[in-house]
Design an enzyme around this catalytic site. Structure first.
Site, PDB file in Angstrom:
ATOM      1  N   ASP A   1     -20.336  40.828 -27.337  1.00  0.00           N
ATOM      2  CA  ASP A   1     -21.134  39.640 -27.594  1.00  0.00           C
ATOM      3  C   ASP A   1     -21.976  39.292 -26.367  1.00  0.00           C
ATOM      4  OD1 ASP A   1     -19.862  39.410 -30.051  1.00  0.00           O
ATOM      5  OD2 ASP A   1     -18.294  38.106 -29.245  1.00  0.00           O
ATOM      6  N   ARG A   2     -23.036  38.542 -26.594  1.00  0.00           N
ATOM      7  CA  ARG A   2     -23.933  38.168 -25.505  1.00  0.00           C
ATOM      8  C   ARG A   2     -23.188  37.540 -24.328  1.00  0.00           C
ATOM      9  NH1 ARG A   2     -29.431  34.502 -26.158  1.00  0.00           N
ATOM     10  NH2 ARG A   2     -30.094  34.613 -23.978  1.00  0.00           N
TER      11      ARG A   2
END
Length: 344
Positions: A145-146
């Site tokens: 995920d970011r």
């Protein structure tokens, strides 16, 4: 549309555990960048086939089905132009690259994120990446995920891509994370095993499901317990979207800084310790780091294992918590014997 005049961009083979689910539900769960409505649009446009035939979104998939998806062409001719960025390379040869992803970096282009992704940086660094998979995700065999940092592998050759995908599918890749969570765990270690799938209301989120979903297994062990927060080592046996974040939130121990799953500013404000509350209010991303990655080299077959050092924000927060709580008199509990002095 030219969808079937070229090889599909995505191919899925249905396992026994996934049978009797709607096609649109299955594809939206397996393709986190696509909402259910976007998947339904692809199906209406004839961009999806099952066993070579067009079907409706309501088609119930069955064990053995082969699902092919042709994605629309990417918008913008320069969407995958190389864009140099700092990369912390842990290992690289002609077939595979392992790096320590920085927090805040998006792995590949998607809706609203056409530039500045890790793929753009990798294209500037590498002369080639595996072209299999989705056209906007060259070489990407898994992702973070970011807001999550840590170890990430990339396939540079086609043969590496196929073998690494196989290893992931058969759960042969070892993945360990460090997670700073709220609260004190009910023991030194444990396992959570649930069904997991799209949230029934908010399709951008994942959720633990009582019925249906795909099996998700996470094993956790306390590294350091500080009372109102704990540092965990988490090993995932499956690789579902947002798996660790969803599981820990379901256990009432959300990851610090995780606004999506209950670990955001509102949770930080409820912390009783003044000094700890002040530190946690400054956190602006989920405190989750992929610290360990182990797999077999896709060509040589050699066993490989990598440890990704903590990024400055995570390491700094842990040190400030330790020092601040010691001054406050809270002390430290390290039930597992793998605490602060053993962190990367």
């Amino acid at each position: 549309m030219g969808t079937r005049n070229s090889p599909p961009d995505l191919t899925f083979h249905v396992d026994v555990e996934e049978k009797l689910r709607r096609l649109d539900v299955f594809l939206s769960a397996r393709s986190p960048d696509c909402s259910r409505s976007q998947v339904q649009k692809l199906i209406r446009e004839g961009r999806v086939t099952v066993n070579g035939l067009p079907v409706k979104a309501s088609y119930e998939i069955r064990s053995g089905d082969c699902i092919a998806v042709w994605l629309p062409e990417a918008v913008g001719e320069d969407s995958l132009q190389p864009r140099p960025m700092p990369l912390e390379i842990l290992f690289e040869d002609d077939d595979v690259l392992v790096l320590n992803k920085a927090p805040g970096v998006i792995v590949h282009p998607g809706a609203g994120h056409e530039e500045g992704t890790l793929v753009h940086g990798l294209l500037a660094h590498c002369s080639r990446l595996a072209s299999r998979g989705a056209p906007r995700r060259p070489g990407i065999v898994h992702r973070l995920d970011r807001g999550t940092s840590g170890a990430l592998m990339v396939a540079k050759s086609e043969r590496a891509y196929l073998e690494l995908i196989r290893q992931f599918k058969h759960h042969e890749v070892g993945k360990e994370y460090l997670a700073l969570v709220y609260g004190t765990m009910a023991g030194a270690s444990g396992e959570i095993r649930t069904g997991m799938g799209r949230h029934p209301v908010d399709r951008k989120r994942m959720a633990v499901l009582e019925k249906g979903g795909r099996e998700a297994v996470s094993q956790w062990k306390v590294a350091v317990a500080w009372g109102e927060v704990s540092l965990l080592r988490v090993v995932i046996k499956t690789g579902r979207t947002h798996q660790i974040r969803v599981h820990l939130s379901h256990m009432q121990h959300p990851v610090v800084g995780d606004e999506t799953y209950g670990g955001g500013k509102r949770k930080a404000r409820a912390v009783k310790s003044d000094v700890l509350r002040e530190l946690l209010m400054e956190v602006d991303r989920q405190m989750l780091h992929a610290v360990g990655l182990a797999f077999r080299h896709p060509v040589s077959g050699a066993d490989l294992s990598f440890t990704a050092p903590l990024p400055p924000d995570f390491a700094g927060l842990l040190e400030r918590i330790r020092i601040s709580l010691q001054k406050e008199g809270a002390g430290r509990s390290d039930p597992s014997g793998v605490g602060m002095d053993k962190l990367p």
